[in-house]
Design a protein around this motif. Structure first.
Motif, mmCIF file in Angstrom:
data_model
loop_
_atom_site.group_PDB
_atom_site.id
_atom_site.type_symbol
_atom_site.label_atom_id
_atom_site.label_comp_id
_atom_site.label_asym_id
_atom_site.label_seq_id
_atom_site.Cartn_x
_atom_site.Cartn_y
_atom_site.Cartn_z
ATOM 1 N N LEU A 197 0.849 -1.181 0.000
ATOM 2 C CA LEU A 197 0.000 0.000 0.000
ATOM 3 C C LEU A 197 0.890 1.239 0.000
ATOM 4 N N TYR A 198 0.449 2.240 -0.716
ATOM 5 C CA TYR A 198 1.212 3.482 -0.798
ATOM 6 C C TYR A 198 0.795 4.400 0.346
ATOM 7 N N THR A 199 1.264 4.063 1.542
ATOM 8 C CA THR A 199 0.977 4.845 2.745
ATOM 9 C C THR A 199 2.272 5.097 3.492
ATOM 10 N N GLY A 200 2.207 6.025 4.445
ATOM 11 C CA GLY A 200 3.369 6.308 5.274
ATOM 12 C C GLY A 200 4.539 6.827 4.465
ATOM 13 N N SER A 201 5.681 6.177 4.646
ATOM 14 C CA SER A 201 6.887 6.597 3.928
ATOM 15 C C SER A 201 6.822 6.260 2.443
ATOM 16 N N ASP A 202 5.897 5.371 2.047
ATOM 17 C CA ASP A 202 5.758 4.984 0.639
ATOM 18 C C ASP A 202 4.689 5.787 -0.090
ATOM 19 N N HIS A 203 4.213 6.855 0.528
ATOM 20 C CA HIS A 203 3.085 7.600 -0.060
ATOM 21 C C HIS A 203 3.443 8.226 -1.403
ATOM 22 N N ASP A 204 4.681 8.650 -1.585
ATOM 23 C CA ASP A 204 5.077 9.363 -2.797
ATOM 24 C C ASP A 204 5.709 8.454 -3.849
ATOM 25 N N ARG A 205 5.741 7.176 -3.626
ATOM 26 C CA ARG A 205 6.315 6.262 -4.616
ATOM 27 C C ARG A 205 5.435 6.176 -5.857
ATOM 28 N N SER A 206 6.069 5.960 -6.986
ATOM 29 C CA SER A 206 5.335 5.787 -8.236
ATOM 30 C C SER A 206 5.395 4.351 -8.738
ATOM 31 N N ARG A 207 6.241 3.517 -8.133
ATOM 32 C CA ARG A 207 6.352 2.110 -8.508
ATOM 33 C C ARG A 207 6.441 1.257 -7.258
ATOM 34 N N CYS A 208 5.993 0.011 -7.401
ATOM 35 C CA CYS A 208 6.021 -0.925 -6.279
ATOM 36 C C CYS A 208 7.473 -1.262 -5.946
ATOM 37 N N LYS A 209 7.814 -1.261 -4.672
ATOM 38 C CA LYS A 209 9.178 -1.538 -4.258
ATOM 39 C C LYS A 209 9.499 -3.030 -4.277
ATOM 40 N N ARG A 210 8.482 -3.877 -4.543
ATOM 41 C CA ARG A 210 8.733 -5.314 -4.588
ATOM 42 C C ARG A 210 8.749 -5.852 -6.007
ATOM 43 N N CYS A 211 7.695 -5.557 -6.776
ATOM 44 C CA CYS A 211 7.594 -6.104 -8.127
ATOM 45 C C CYS A 211 7.910 -5.077 -9.206
ATOM 46 N N GLY A 212 8.004 -3.800 -8.849
ATOM 47 C CA GLY A 212 8.317 -2.778 -9.825
ATOM 48 C C GLY A 212 7.166 -2.339 -10.697
ATOM 49 N N ALA A 213 5.943 -2.811 -10.428
ATOM 50 C CA ALA A 213 4.784 -2.429 -11.235
ATOM 51 C C ALA A 213 4.450 -0.961 -11.018
ATOM 52 N N SER A 214 3.936 -0.337 -12.070
ATOM 53 C CA SER A 214 3.581 1.075 -11.981
ATOM 54 C C SER A 214 2.372 1.267 -11.082
ATOM 55 N N ARG A 215 2.374 2.356 -10.373
ATOM 56 C CA ARG A 215 1.257 2.690 -9.485
ATOM 57 C C ARG A 215 0.045 3.171 -10.255
ATOM 58 N N TRP A 216 0.249 3.667 -11.481
ATOM 59 C CA TRP A 216 -0.813 4.346 -12.216
ATOM 60 C C TRP A 216 -1.358 3.475 -13.340
ATOM 61 N N LYS A 217 -2.583 3.777 -13.694
ATOM 62 C CA LYS A 217 -3.185 3.140 -14.864
ATOM 63 C C LYS A 217 -2.449 3.589 -16.125
ATOM 64 N N GLN A 218 -2.300 2.650 -17.055
ATOM 65 C CA GLN A 218 -1.593 2.967 -18.285
ATOM 66 C C GLN A 218 -2.393 2.464 -19.476
ATOM 67 N N LYS A 219 -2.254 3.154 -20.568
ATOM 68 C CA LYS A 219 -2.894 2.764 -21.810
ATOM 69 C C LYS A 219 -1.912 2.960 -22.955
#
Length: 553
Positions: A197-219
């Motif tokens: 979850l993008y909460t706490g210290s991870d609130h401003d991340r744009s990618r997952c720190k484990r799998c590297g998947a993007s936080r945002w929807k893409q097309k």
């Protein structure tokens, strides 16, 4: 926050302790304010010969005003006392800090709700105020499943038909008023693979720190020779690929005590008629009694809340043809009488909705906000008790979970798909693989019967053996933790090793370990000592079995 007694606030607005202190530095405390009617002080009746009586603070003439006061955790203001305080504080609001000129958001919302609650729906109307009519109308929308578009058209029609009525023109205006009553839900961005979850210290991340998947929807960009993915935006803001909707637990528990009607019901488990020897309420079970014996400081106050967590998939739109399926986690208070607890839709204290896809084994990622609140509740939070007109330290504990059999595996961490799927038999389960159906069959159920039962000696109707074993040993939380030592913790979706499975091909069992994870509930300080940690929903399981046996499909 407290009623600020300064000449400008005049006990109408709430301020923090620091702001109220600054206000009183500029203007002194009212000298004639000896009985704190607006701060919860007890008043002494001279004719009662020294016995203290509570000054009534609720406004019994207007239920909407009572609801507003309870929503903001404050008693109602009486007209005579308010006029008296106006004379005491007088006028003269000059020289105060800027905070007094611009009250906080809670103070402004409270003041606006009071105005809406006192404002008549139209001139001469004595039955409805602007707020009561809107709440009643919005309740019909929710209970009958009226769409937002239809509700907006209804508001527009009512506004055109009744020109003098004070009715919001749009759905947005109606929600703006109702939202001031509080109890909202939180939106938390989540990894699309259920890793974090993008909460706490991870609130401003744009990618997952484990799998590297993007936080945002893409097309994929149209008319491009090379496949280029662009971020989907709405109103200039990127849209999250997956959103967790979390309904906080603490304010909803506090709301049960802020209401004078439900505050007394929260004591039923202690003051109600006790059992006659039958299991009529969870308080009659050994798990409840064992918890009370171990944690006497918790059971000493009957207002402390005991919770159960029910989890199951459901369709939020009431349409079985819809593919949208979510996994809600619902908290139910067992302090209430059983005839109220059974109406779960009326007392949903918290809900976790990680949809649109069910997370399955990765539900622990989405349970973490709830676990954090449960830890805070175990320590205690300040709560206003409307029945006793004072604040107390409310504590709460999660007694057990309720789910079907697949849900048991997701919540407890026990591998319900292997040959040792029975959590009661644990490592001592006796299984057999059926030849033609390739299903697991469990043949050790006769061990739970009495020693002299005829089925124990029956060979022909079962597996050709005489059952002389005793029931399996009941495992404690410490025994479970001992078995979990060395079990790897892995969150997020695991990619298939061999690609997609062909039609008719059997899935190979990759891991025969009885445990697949360490349950997140062991993070609670009392979970290890609970006698009963997980319950199976028998009615749900029976329905699933009947659907599979008699379904025409």
């Amino acid at each position: 926050m407290i009623h600020c007694p300064c000449p400008l606030c005049r006990f109408r607005f709430f301020q923090t302790r620091e702001d109220a202190y600054d206000h009183l530095l500029m203007k002194p405390f009212p000298p004639n304010y000896t009985f704190w009617l607006h701060h919860g002080e007890r008043t002494v009746d001279e004719s009662s010969k020294g016995r203290e009586t509570l000054e009534p603070t609720g406004n019994s003439g207007n239920q909407m005003l009572d609801m507003v006061h309870e929503a903001f955790d404050i008693p109602g203001l009486q007209g005579d006392d308010e006029n008296m305080m106006d004379e005491v504080v007088g006028d003269g609001a000059e020289g105060l800090p800027n905070l007094s000129d611009e009250p906080s958001y809670e103070a402004r919302a409270f003041h606006e709700l009071l105005e809406d609650g006192e404002q008549r729906l139209y001139p001469g109307c004595s039955r409805f105020s602007k707020l009561s009519f809107l709440v009643r109308l919005y309740h019909i929308k929710c209970m009958c499943g009226v769409s937002n578009k239809a509700f907006g058209l209804i508001l527009e029609l009512l506004g055109d038909a009744f020109e003098h009525a004070r009715i919001p023109k749009t759905l947005h205006d109606a929600k703006t008023i109702i939202r001031k009553l509080g109890i909202e839900y939180k939106k938390i961005d989540a990894c699309p693979n259920d890793c974090m979850l993008y909460t706490g210290s991870d609130h401003d991340r744009s990618r997952c720190k484990r799998c590297g998947a993007s936080r945002w929807k893409q097309k994929t960009r149209k008319n491009s020779i090379i496949r280029i993915n662009t971020v989907v935006k709405k109103n200039g803001k990127p849209q999250a690929a997956k959103v967790l909707r979390y309904f906080p637990l603490i304010p909803r528990l506090q709301r049960l005590f802020m209401s004078s009607k439900t505050a007394m019901d929260m004591l039923w488990h202690k003051s109600g008629t006790h059992s006659d020897g039958y299991l009529r309420h969870p308080r009659d079970g050994e798990g409840w009694k064992s918890f009370d014996r171990r944690y006497t400081d918790f059971s000493g106050d009957p207002r402390n809340v005991r919770l159960a967590m029910a989890s199951d998939g459901f369709n939020p739109y009431g349409n079985l043809s819809s593919k949208y399926s979510i996994w809600p986690v619902i908290l139910i208070p067992y302090n209430l009488p059983p005839w109220i607890c059974m109406k779960q839709t009326n007392f949903i204290l918290s809900m976790i909705i990680p949809g649109p896809k069910m997370p399955g084994n990765d539900i622990d990622v989405y349970l973490q906000p709830l676990i954090d609140e449960l830890k805070q509740l175990w320590a205690g939070v300040d709560t206003y008790d409307a029945s006793e007109k004072k604040t107390f330290k409310m504590r709460a504990a999660l007694m057990w979970t309720i789910s079907d059999f697949p849900g048991l595996g997701n919540l407890s961490g026990w591998n319900t798909y292997s040959g040792r799927a029975c959590p009661t038999c644990n490592l001592d389960a006796e299984t057999r693989r059926l030849t033609f159906s390739q299903k697991w069959c469990y043949m050790g159920h006769r061990r739970f019967l009495n020693r002299d039962h005829t089925y124990r000696q029956d060979r022909s109707r079962f597996d050709g053996k005489v059952e002389d074993r005793s029931p399996p040993t009941k495992l404690t939380g410490r025994d479970v933790l001992r078995q979990l030592e060395g079990v790897p913790v892995s969150q997020g979706k695991v990619q298939a090793v061999g690609g997609k499975r062909r039609c008719g091909q059997q899935t190979m069992v990759q891991d025969e370990s009885p445990w697949k994870k360490r349950s997140v509930f062991f993070g609670l300080p009392y979970w290890e000592n609970n006698e009963l940690r997980h319950n199976l929903d028998v009615m749900h399981i029976e329905k699933n079995v009947c659907d599979n046996m008699f379904s025409p499909c």
